[in-house]
Scaffold this active site. Structure first.
Site, PDB file in Angstrom:
ATOM      1  N   ALA A 198      75.223  47.978 112.956  1.00 35.83           N
ATOM      2  CA  ALA A 198      74.718  46.778 112.950  1.00 35.83           C
ATOM      3  C   ALA A 198      73.634  46.970 111.849  1.00 35.83           C
ATOM      4  CB  ALA A 198      74.286  46.406 114.228  1.00 35.83           C
ATOM      5  N   ASN A 473      65.031  48.271 110.543  1.00 32.53           N
ATOM      6  CA  ASN A 473      66.011  47.509 110.744  1.00 32.53           C
ATOM      7  C   ASN A 473      65.417  45.988 111.002  1.00 32.53           C
ATOM      8  OD1 ASN A 473      65.321  47.981 113.238  1.00 32.53           O
ATOM      9  ND2 ASN A 473      67.398  47.010 113.851  1.00 32.53           N
ATOM     10  N   CYS A 475      65.217  44.268 113.608  1.00 33.93           N
ATOM     11  CA  CYS A 475      64.611  43.967 114.753  1.00 33.93           C
ATOM     12  C   CYS A 475      63.527  45.093 115.044  1.00 33.93           C
ATOM     13  CB  CYS A 475      65.658  43.878 115.773  1.00 33.93           C
ATOM     14  SG  CYS A 475      66.529  42.364 115.390  1.00 33.93           S
ATOM     15  N   GLU A 477      63.968  48.015 115.965  1.00 31.91           N
ATOM     16  CA  GLU A 477      64.376  49.112 117.139  1.00 31.91           C
ATOM     17  C   GLU A 477      64.963  50.484 116.415  1.00 31.91           C
ATOM     18  OE1 GLU A 477      68.422  46.884 116.989  1.00 31.91           O
ATOM     19  OE2 GLU A 477      66.273  46.562 116.399  1.00 31.91           O
TER      20      GLU A 477
END
Length: 497
Positions: A198, A473, A475, A477
């Site tokens: 992802a 990335n 987001c 995290e």
């Protein structure tokens, strides 16, 4: 590995204790109309409508699934792990419209993911024997169906399409780690070695069209977005506006290239669905163009407000002009404001609201052709409307990378140097407090940019010998080295109580 069963039994398999139900899924537009709808889908009985909608609208493979498949012979692979492909002979015997369909049962999705993971594990020698592989596949399928755990979106999009259905396509420029050689190897197809990660962090060089350059990055980003992944990049290597180019002339600056990347990201539907591309743009606090970057999104938001208000004022005033021209009391000079008092008032009111003369002249021309009303497009503040599609910076999260020296300069109200990328000299000196206040105000106005604490992040670095962490990335995290990726998953801890 020895795999113990916790949720399943050999006799019952993966779903013995789970009830399934037939249902439907519909997504509606803001005006109440139906955007997309699926009937006759099967999901676990305990799933919410939201979970059902996400599976049906995003993760079901919608086309290319053969209604008849057959196993592919492969020496040493247990029958329950053999991959399948379309059974051409069986398909030829049925109606051509029914030969290939889409997924409609949640178990198809669970089976293709868990089965593929089991297949890969078997091929790499992870399991002690077939019973352990079977236990692994059943346990993973059960956990997916029971919402005990879930992988990241690209797994749902891509994993198992080749293993379960034989779906494939031409290579898309991906690489994989060859388990035999340990080397990065170009993939020869789109789905045999799918893109299940992802989160990516990609680097970019201060080069226009070369390898790892600006336009090479846009191509790599598109490749990731297409298969449902997200990516972040620190763009601080790019020279600022006005810095010298090697061939003469001056750079157009960071923002000019970020606009191109923003348009490209907005044009690619993530995972082939209507989900937006996930993208992070990061700029260091000492970049020459950091001031413009800080206020970029806030100014674009102001443009949206201007479009919304301006379009409605334009609609209001131009239609008043047409109505004045159509007024019966205008006599023989309905289009002359000197003789048509109502028209004079309409034009005066329009000028007070800054309606351009060109638009007023156009309204008079429309009126002279017999039009009594105009239907003009007005804009809204809906994030998915034409107004937001008309401005830049809407397809990424923006972050400023700040360090301890900058925070100290803010505390001590000192100057802060913005450094040129080409020669490392001081491009401009600003007050650190003013720069910080700009970040605060812009974030308050539109939630961007956020901040990333460079020194603190690197204090926690687990692989510091391989270089600094410069980005994240979309987001945030996942914070790690440039040109790496991660495969995320979630556990629902309440399920273990």
């Amino acid at each position: 590995m020895k795999i113990e069963r916790h949720f399943t039994t050999v006799k019952g398999g993966a779903y013995a204790g789970i009830k399934f139900r037939k249902t439907s899924s519909a997504i509606h537009n803001l005006d109440g109309s139906t955007a997309s709808e699926f009937d006759g889908i099967t999901v676990p009985e305990g799933w919410s409508q939201t979970a059902t909608d996400i599976l049906a609208q995003k993760y079901f493979r919608r086309a290319g699934v053969p209604s008849k498949t057959k196993p592919v012979p492969e020496k040493g692979v247990p029958s329950f792990l053999k991959r399948h492909k379309a059974d051409d002979a069986a398909l030829a015997k049925i109606n051509s419209k029914k030969r290939f369909t889409g997924e409609t049962d949640a178990r198809q999705v669970f089976d293709r993911m868990a089965g593929t993971w089991g297949y890969w594990g078997w091929k790499n020698g992870y399991f002690s024997g077939p019973s352990d592989a079977a236990a692994y596949v059943d346990e993973m399928s059960y956990m997916l169906a029971s919402q005990i755990g879930a992988p990241n979106s690209p797994q749902w999009f891509n994993t198992g399409l080749h293993w379960a259905y034989g779906i494939d396509g031409p290579a898309q420029g991906h690489f994989y780690a060859d388990e035999k050689t340990g080397k990065a190897t170009p993939a020869t197809s789109a789905y045999e070695r799918p893109q299940p990660h992802a989160c990516f962090i990609q680097s970019v060089s201060d080069d226009l069209v070369g390898d790892n350059g600006i336009f090479d990055l846009w191509q790599r980003e598109a490749r990731l977005f297409k298969f449902g992944s997200g990516t972040g990049t620190n763009f601080s290597t790019l020279r600022g506006e006005g810095e010298a180019l090697s061939g003469g002339g001056q750079s157009s600056g960071l923002i000019s290239f970020l606009r191109i990347g923003d348009i490209a990201a907005g044009a690619v539907k993530s995972g082939g669905t209507t989900r937006r591309a996930a993208k992070m743009v990061i700029v260091d606090i000492d970049h020459p163009d950091v001031e413009e970057f800080i206020h970029w999104k806030a100014k674009e938001e102001q443009k949206v407000a201007t479009l919304v208000v301006g379009s409605r004022l334009l609609d209001k005033h131009l239609n008043k002009v047409l109505a004045a021209c159509a007024d019966a009391e205008a006599g023989d000079a309905p289009f002359d404001p000197k003789q048509n008092e109502l028209l004079k008032q309409a034009i005066r009111a329009a000028k007070i609201d800054a309606i351009p003369d060109t638009m007023l002249k156009r309204a008079l021309q429309w009126a002279s052709q017999g039009y009594t009303e105009l239907s003009l497009e007005t804009f809204s503040t809906d994030w998915d409307s034409a107004s937001y599609r008309s401005v830049f910076g809407q397809n990424a999260n923006n972050s400023i990378r700040i360090n301890d020296d900058f925070l100290a300069a803010v505390e001590q109200d000192k100057d802060w140097a913005l450094t040129a990328r080409v020669d490392g000299g001081v491009h401009k000196t600003v007050k650190a407090n003013e720069l910080w206040q700009g970040i605060v105000e812009a974030s308050w106005l539109c939630a961007d940019p956020a901040v990333q604490y460079h020194d603190t992040i690197n204090d926690w670095h687990t692989c510091a010998a391989d270089g600094q962490i410069r980005g994240s990335n979309p987001c945030s995290e996942y914070m790690f080295l440039d040109d790496t990726a991660c495969n995320l998953a979630s556990l629902n801890l309440k399920k273990f109580i």
